[in-house]
Design an enzyme around this catalytic site. Sequence first.
Site, short mmCIF file in Angstrom:
data_model
loop_
_atom_site.label_atom_id
_atom_site.label_comp_id
_atom_site.label_asym_id
_atom_site.label_seq_id
_atom_site.Cartn_x
_atom_site.Cartn_y
_atom_site.Cartn_z
N LYS A 22 8.73 15.96 17.12
CA LYS A 22 8.22 15.08 16.06
C LYS A 22 7.33 15.87 15.11
CE LYS A 22 4.37 12.35 16.79
NZ LYS A 22 3.43 12.57 15.69
N ASN A 23 6.37 16.62 15.69
CA ASN A 23 5.37 17.27 14.85
C ASN A 23 5.91 18.46 14.07
OD1 ASN A 23 3.61 15.36 15.68
ND2 ASN A 23 2.38 16.68 17.01
N ARG A 92 -0.29 9.66 9.64
CA ARG A 92 -1.20 10.66 9.09
C ARG A 92 -0.46 11.88 8.52
NH1 ARG A 92 -6.44 12.55 9.44
NH2 ARG A 92 -6.54 14.80 9.72
N ASP A 116 -2.96 7.70 14.32
CA ASP A 116 -3.54 7.29 15.59
C ASP A 116 -5.04 7.08 15.49
OD1 ASP A 116 -1.26 7.37 17.22
OD2 ASP A 116 -1.29 9.55 17.04
N ASP A 305 -2.61 16.54 23.01
CA ASP A 305 -1.62 15.46 23.13
C ASP A 305 -0.97 15.41 24.51
OD1 ASP A 305 -2.23 14.94 20.52
OD2 ASP A 305 -0.28 15.50 19.69
C1 UD1 Z 1 -1.70 17.51 14.58
C2 UD1 Z 1 -0.71 16.69 15.37
C3 UD1 Z 1 -1.44 15.89 16.43
C4 UD1 Z 1 -2.27 16.80 17.31
C5 UD1 Z 1 -3.18 17.66 16.46
C6 UD1 Z 1 -3.97 18.68 17.26
C7 UD1 Z 1 1.01 16.21 13.76
C8 UD1 Z 1 1.72 15.18 12.96
N1 UD1 Z 1 -0.05 15.78 14.47
O1 UD1 Z 1 -2.58 16.58 13.93
O2 UD1 Z 1 -0.45 15.19 17.21
O3 UD1 Z 1 -3.06 16.00 18.16
O4 UD1 Z 1 -2.42 18.37 15.46
O5 UD1 Z 1 -3.10 19.54 17.92
O6 UD1 Z 1 1.38 17.36 13.81
N2 UD1 Z 1 -10.22 17.88 11.16
C9 UD1 Z 1 -11.30 17.83 10.31
N3 UD1 Z 1 -11.09 18.07 8.98
C10 UD1 Z 1 -9.86 18.35 8.46
C11 UD1 Z 1 -8.76 18.40 9.34
C12 UD1 Z 1 -8.97 18.17 10.69
O7 UD1 Z 1 -12.42 17.58 10.73
O8 UD1 Z 1 -9.74 18.56 7.25
C13 UD1 Z 1 -10.42 17.62 12.60
C14 UD1 Z 1 -9.68 16.38 13.07
O9 UD1 Z 1 -10.44 15.22 12.83
C15 UD1 Z 1 -9.50 16.66 14.54
C16 UD1 Z 1 -9.32 18.18 14.57
O10 UD1 Z 1 -9.83 18.67 13.34
O11 UD1 Z 1 -10.65 16.32 15.25
C17 UD1 Z 1 -7.88 18.64 14.73
O12 UD1 Z 1 -7.11 18.11 13.70
P1 UD1 Z 1 -5.77 18.80 13.17
O13 UD1 Z 1 -5.53 20.06 13.90
O14 UD1 Z 1 -5.83 18.83 11.69
O15 UD1 Z 1 -4.68 17.75 13.64
P2 UD1 Z 1 -3.56 17.08 12.77
O16 UD1 Z 1 -2.86 18.08 11.93
O17 UD1 Z 1 -4.08 15.86 12.13
#
Ligand code: UD1
Length: 420
Positions: A22-23, A92, A116, A305
């Site tokens: 999916k990701n 997201r 989520d 995850d």
């Molecule tokens: C992706 C995955 C998700 C997985 C996550 C971490 C997809 C669609 N989703 O989510 O399933 O759980 O990676 O492996 O691929 N953060 C900030 N500021 C930002 C960006 C992120 O504070 O600008 C924080 C987030 O709130 C979170 C952490 O960083 O606490 C990790 O987020 P991130 O790695 O960006 O996850 P996603 O890309 O949203």
Amino acid sequence: MSRFHISGGNALHGDVAVKGAKNAALKLMVATLLAPGEHRLDNVPGIIDVEIMRQVLEHVGATTRRENGSLVVDVPESPRPEAPIELVRKMRASILVLGALLARCGEARVALPGGDDFGSRPIDMHLEGLKAFGAQFELVHGELVATAPDGLEGAEVMLEFPSVGATENLILAAVLAKGTSVIGNAAREPELADMASLLNKMGAKIEGAGTSTITVRGVPNLEPAHHRVVPDRLEAGTYAVAAAITGGTVRVVDCIPEHLRMELRKLEATGCEITHGDDWFQVTGPARPSPVDFATLPYPGFHTDMHPQMVALLSVCEGVSVVTENIYAARFRYIGELNRMGADITTDGQHIVVRGVETLSSCPVDGTDIRAGAALVCAALRAEGETVVTEVHHIDRGYTDFVENLASLGADIERIEESD
Ligand code: UD1
């Protein structure tokens, strides 16, 4: 609305094949927007999030069609640079169209993302990086209005944290920018490397994807391409836990065990016997798992995850396990549900203490996000009696044929439509 009815106690046995991740699929779909013409993605999973992303692509003017397990995306010469709130709220990952549309159109209107519910998930790193490339942002009625009046220009960006989404957004913006970009402290996830691999097939010049420093040399335009989605390590890992918690033996095929090294290592420490080849692994679960401590970390650390599924397994361990969640501030809503099934788990949010119990017992539980739902299904496979898992639309966002696959391994599981 559907729910799952699961009668626990059957040890799982047999083979199960995993689908494309999916990701990765969602990001590959967004990446196609960078080149007009017909792209083909193979091994695209049949999950709800892919359908939502198809609607996002169609909203910007692409046409999409399913051909068996493949998705064909025909991208127009001039995409409409906007992603509407109804779609972005649901998922997201749609925030990634921001980088792609900015690169392609020089502007974008994208609603702030949903997805989520496990704590506040800001996009500050995405925006800071894109600003370094020359983008400007304004928040208008809940929508980000992005412009790049002088076009995007490559720059050096050091991420505060290796965010997967921020790294991907920056790559998408950088491939068509003028000059060279360097992304430091980049995420190293295999799904991100898969997106970079498609982009390179399209003519991009990306080096270092899968490492902490990614260099992107901008090119003036890209061509459509054909690509196979990397296997879903989270789907594979969930079947591994399902085998482990039931004390069964399951061979997971069409996967890359290398992408699950840490998770398989921790499963082994619970007493599982694990063997593997390049594209399969086999798990035999212990009668009762041993306790194991682990902490979630960016790849190649233990994947956040996979945390709820692993906690479900540890809920019946012989001893006490301590889990530390380092990625999300509020990924613990499933714990109350496991406790209602008889588990003994306490948490302050970041730390989770799991005191193993001998048996779980069935009760109605809510799967509040994809992995929470998967974890509760795993627990139900072991619990005494019939567990009813509701809110399974979350599970449907991430797992293709979950019920069918578990049933084929011998689980007593059925999907019931709410109206039945
Ligand atoms: C992706 C995955 C998700 C997985 C996550 C971490 C997809 C669609 N989703 O989510 O399933 O759980 O990676 O492996 O691929 N953060 C900030 N500021 C930002 C960006 C992120 O504070 O600008 C924080 C987030 O709130 C979170 C952490 O960083 O606490 C990790 O987020 P991130 O790695 O960006 O996850 P996603 O890309 O949203």
